[in-house]
Write an enzyme that holds these catalytic residues in place. Structure first.
Site, PDB file in Angstrom:
ATOM      1  N   CYS A   1       7.597   7.947  -8.191  1.00  0.00           N
ATOM      2  CA  CYS A   1       8.062   6.563  -8.283  1.00  0.00           C
ATOM      3  C   CYS A   1       7.004   5.679  -8.965  1.00  0.00           C
ATOM      4  O   CYS A   1       5.881   6.108  -9.219  1.00  0.00           O
ATOM      5  CB  CYS A   1       8.366   6.020  -6.889  1.00  0.00           C
ATOM      6  SG  CYS A   1       6.901   5.792  -5.867  1.00  0.00           S
TER       7      CYS A   1
ATOM      8  N   ALA B   1       3.689   5.435  -7.352  1.00  0.00           N
ATOM      9  CA  ALA B   1       2.855   6.619  -7.602  1.00  0.00           C
ATOM     10  C   ALA B   1       2.162   6.498  -8.960  1.00  0.00           C
ATOM     11  O   ALA B   1       0.997   6.883  -9.115  1.00  0.00           O
ATOM     12  CB  ALA B   1       3.701   7.889  -7.556  1.00  0.00           C
TER      13      ALA B   1
ATOM     14  N   ARG C   1      -4.631  13.999  -5.763  1.00  0.00           N
ATOM     15  CA  ARG C   1      -4.794  14.303  -7.190  1.00  0.00           C
ATOM     16  C   ARG C   1      -6.172  14.836  -7.557  1.00  0.00           C
ATOM     17  O   ARG C   1      -6.441  15.166  -8.684  1.00  0.00           O
ATOM     18  CB  ARG C   1      -4.451  13.071  -8.039  1.00  0.00           C
ATOM     19  CG  ARG C   1      -2.959  13.034  -8.331  1.00  0.00           C
ATOM     20  CD  ARG C   1      -2.542  11.787  -9.056  1.00  0.00           C
ATOM     21  NE  ARG C   1      -3.176  11.566 -10.332  1.00  0.00           N
ATOM     22  CZ  ARG C   1      -2.831  12.130 -11.487  1.00  0.00           C
ATOM     23  NH1 ARG C   1      -1.840  12.984 -11.518  1.00  0.00           N
ATOM     24  NH2 ARG C   1      -3.456  11.849 -12.601  1.00  0.00           N
TER      25      ARG C   1
ATOM     26  N   HIS D   1       2.941   3.310 -14.540  1.00  0.00           N
ATOM     27  CA  HIS D   1       1.791   3.346 -15.458  1.00  0.00           C
ATOM     28  C   HIS D   1       1.767   2.049 -16.287  1.00  0.00           C
ATOM     29  O   HIS D   1       0.731   1.407 -16.441  1.00  0.00           O
ATOM     30  CB  HIS D   1       1.887   4.519 -16.442  1.00  0.00           C
ATOM     31  CG  HIS D   1       2.047   5.860 -15.793  1.00  0.00           C
ATOM     32  ND1 HIS D   1       2.866   6.839 -16.319  1.00  0.00           N
ATOM     33  CD2 HIS D   1       1.494   6.389 -14.684  1.00  0.00           C
ATOM     34  CE1 HIS D   1       2.795   7.903 -15.545  1.00  0.00           C
ATOM     35  NE2 HIS D   1       1.983   7.667 -14.553  1.00  0.00           N
TER      36      HIS D   1
HETATM   37  S1  SF4 Z   1       6.921   6.484  -2.041  1.00  0.00           S
HETATM   38 FE1  SF4 Z   1       6.994   4.389  -1.220  1.00  0.00          FE
HETATM   39  S2  SF4 Z   1       6.939   3.064  -3.019  1.00  0.00           S
HETATM   40 FE2  SF4 Z   1       7.536   5.125  -3.747  1.00  0.00          FE
HETATM   41  S3  SF4 Z   1       9.818   5.133  -3.706  1.00  0.00           S
HETATM   42 FE3  SF4 Z   1       9.107   5.961  -1.733  1.00  0.00          FE
HETATM   43  S4  SF4 Z   1       9.093   4.144  -0.385  1.00  0.00           S
HETATM   44 FE4  SF4 Z   1       9.113   3.370  -2.498  1.00  0.00          FE
END
Ligand code: SF4
Length: 496
Positions: free
Chosen positions: A62, A65, A96, A195
Site C-alpha cells: 500500500c 508501505a 527490509r 513513493h
Molecule cells: S497496512 Fe495500514 S496503511 Fe496500509 S492499507 Fe493496511 S491499514 Fe492501510
C-alpha cells in the site's frame, strides 16, 4: 525446457487466462505479454499501474508501505511515526533490512516502531491531540533525533485529522523538522503512489533548506546516490566503487542516510539513480529547480557494473574516466574467479522473477554473467517506463507479467519449469513446497549485499547454494504425497 517461441508463449498466456470469467480475462490479458525487443514503447504490448482486480490475490503493498517502508524509513537519524493503529507499523518494522551505522535508540532509529497506537476513541474523536503528545514524548525520550516524520495510515485520511497543523506547531515547539505525509494506504493502486507522495514531501519540507547557504564546500566531483536503500549493505558496496574512482558521495538516499545529507543534495553535480521507480520524481524536481542532471546506473554483476561505471565517468573529466578503468581492472581477477567458480554450476539454468522497483530488469545481467537466462519477469507496481527499460534486457519471446496474480504465477511456473524463482516472501513457501529453488529477492533472503563487485560474489554463492541444494530432490509437495491413512485422505479431500 528449451526456449519458447513467440507462438508458444502466446498460447501459454491464453491457456492460463482461460479459467477467468470473460471480464477478468479481458482485463488480465492486458497485463500479460510476449516480449518483443524490437518495440521502443512497452505500451504497445503491456498495461501497468492499474488497480488490481478484487479476488485475484495481488502481491502488492500500500501507499503507506511505499512511503514509510521504502523511501522515508531508512533515513536513520529521524523518527518516523506510524500514525494510526499499531499493526501497520509493527508488521512492517525492520523487515527490509536497511542496514545503518549508529546506536539504535540513541542517534539512529531505523528498526524501531513508533506508533500513535490508535484506539476506537481516537477514530471517533480524532487523534490530533494524541499526535502532539507523542511528538513531545519522543523529544523527551530520544532528544538526539534530528527530526520527525508523520506517516499516515488509512484511518487518518478517513477521519480527516489535520496532521499538517499539528506538525507545523510541533516543529516550532521542538525546533526541528516535523514532516506530515499523507500516505494513507488506500491512496493509489499500490505502494508506488506512496513513493511519489514521499518524494513530494521531501521536495516540500526538506529540499531548499540550504538554498542560498554557501557554507558547504563543494568539489567538481560531488554526487548523490539516490534510491539505494542499503538492503543488506548494498549502498556501501556501491559507494566504495564510486569513491575509488574519485567521486565524492555527498548524500546517500536513503539507506544509511541522514536528514542533513538530504538537505545538502541540491549542492551536488550529478544525481546517480539506482531505484528509478521509487525516486525519479525528486531527481526530476532537482533537475528542474537546481539544474542537476541525473543518470540511472546498475551495479548488479560485472557486465552492468563496468557499463555503469563508464557511463557515470563519461559525465566527468579524464581523472574520473581513468578512475573508472582503474576500478574495473582492480576487481577483474576477483569477479573472474567468481565466474570461473560458479558459472559451470549454474550455466544454462532458467530463472523467473517477480519483484518490485528495479530488480525485475537490473538483476538480469548478473544472472547472465553466470550463464543463466531469465525467461519470465514482471513488476509488482511498475509503470510503463519500467517496462520500456525492460524490453531490451529480456530475450525475445520471453514472458512479461504485470501485477501477476498468485494463480497466474503458479500456472506459468508449472508450465515453464524454471530452475530458480526470485520473488517475495508471500510467494516463497508456495514454490518451495512445490520443490522449486527460490530466492527472496526483496531483502535478499537474509543475505546480501548484492550490489557492486563484493555483492556479486555473494549473489553468485547464494544462487548456487539455493539451486544446487540437494534438499530439493527430497521434497514432495504435500498435496502429491499418498495419504497415510483414511483420515489423511479425507482431510486432503476437504472432508475434515
Ligand atoms: S497496512 Fe495500514 S496503511 Fe496500509 S492499507 Fe493496511 S491499514 Fe492501510
Amino acid at each position: 525446457m528449451a526456449a519458447m517461441t513467440r507462438e508458444e508463449t502466446e498460447a501459454l498466456i491464453q491457456e492460463v487466462l482461460e479459467i477467468y470469467p470473460e471480464k477478468a480475462k479481458k482485463d488480465r490479458a492486458k497485463h500479460l505479454a510476449v516480449n518483443d525487443q524490437g518495440l521502443e514503447k512497452s505500451s504497445k504490448c503491456i498495461t501497468s499501474n492499474r488497480k488490481s482486480l478484487p479476488g485475484v490475490m495481488t502481491i502488492r503493498g500500500c501507499a503507506y508501505a511505499g512511503s514509510r517502508g521504502v523511501v522515508w524509513g531508512p533515513v536513520k537519524d529521524m523518527i518516523h511515526i506510524s500514525h494510526g493503529p499499531v499493526g501497520c507499523g509493527q508488521y512492517s518494522r525492520a523487515g527490509r533490512r536497511n542496514y545503518y551505522i549508529g546506536t539504535t535508540g540513541i542517534n539512529t532509529f531505523v528498526t524501531m516502531d513508533f506508533t500513535s497506537d490508535f484506539q476506537e476513541k481516537d477514530i471517533v474523536f480524532g487523534g490530533d491531540k494524541k499526535l502532539a503528545k507523542l511528538i513531545g514524548e519522543i523529544e523527551t525520550l530520544f532528544p538526539l533525533n534530528k527530526g520527525i516524520t508523520v506517516q499516515s495510515e488509512c484511518p487518518i485520511g478517513l477521519i480527516g485529522d489535520d496532521i499538517e497543523a499539528v506538525s507545523k506547531k510541533a516543529a516550532k515547539e521542538i525546533g526541528k523538522d516535523v514532516v506530515p505525509i499523507r500516505c494513507e494506504g488506500f491512496r493509489g493502486v499500490s505502494q508506488s503512489l506512496g513513493h511519489h507522495i514521499a518524494n513530494d514531501s521531501i521536495r516540500d519540507w526538506v529540499l531548499g533548506k540550504r538554498d542560498g547557504d554557501d557554507s558547504f564546500e563543494t568539489t567538481p566531483y560531488d554526487v548523490a546516490v539516490i534510491g539505494d536503500y542499503n538492503i543488506g549493505g548494498d549502498a556501501w558496496s556501491s559507494r566504495t566503487l564510486l569513491e575509488e574512482m574519485g567521486l565524492r558521495v555527498v548524500a546517500q538516499w536513503s539507506g544509511d542516510g541522514t536528514l542533513s545529507e538530504m538537505e545538502l543534495t541540491p549542492k551536488v553535480k550529478l544525481n546517480l539513480v539506482h531505484c528509478y521507480r521509487s525516486i525519479n520524481y525528486i531527481t526530476r524536481h532537482m533537475e528542474e529547480k537546481y539544474g542537476i542532471p541525473w543518470i540511472e546506473y546498475n551495479f548488479f554483476g560485472p557486465t552492468k557494473i563496468a557499463e555503469s561505471l563508464r557511463t557515470i565517468a563519461a559525465q566527468f573529466d579524464d581523472k574520473i574516466k581513468e578512475g573508472a578503468e582503474r576500478v574495473i581492472e582492480r576487481y577483474k581477477a576477483d569477479y573472474e574467479a567468481v565466474i570461473a567458480k560458479y558459472r559451470p554450476r549454474l550455466e544454462g539454468k532458467k530463472v523467473m522473477l517477480f519483484v518490485g522497483g528495479l530488480r525485475p530488469r537490473h538483476t538480469i545481467g548478473a544472472y547472465e554473467d553466470l550463464g543463466m537466462e531469465v525467461i519470465g519477469t514482471g513488476y509488482e507496481f511498475g509503470h510503463n517506463d519500467d517496462y520500456d527499460r525492460t524490453l531490451k534486457e529480456m530475450g525475445n519471446a520471453t514472458l512479461l507479467y504485470d501485477d501477476v496474480t498468485s494463480y497466474e504465477f503458479e500456472e506459468f511456473v508449472k508450465k515453464m519449469k524454471p530452475d530458480l524463482i526470485g520473488s517475495g516472501i508471500k510467494e516463497k513457501y508456495v514454490f518451495q513446497k512445490m520443490g522449486i529453488p527460490f530466492r527472496q529477492m526483496h531483502s535478499w533472503d537474509y543475505s546480501g549485499p548484492y550490489h557492486g563487485y563484493d555483492g556479486f560474489a555473494i549473489f553468485a554463492r547464494d544462487m548456487d547454494m539455493t539451486l544446487n541444494n540437494p534438499c530439493w530432490k527430497q521434497i514432495q509437495a504435500p498435496w502429491k504425497k499418498p495419504a497415510a491413512n483414511a483420515e489423511d485422505a479425507q482431510r486432503a479431500a476437504g472432508g475434515l
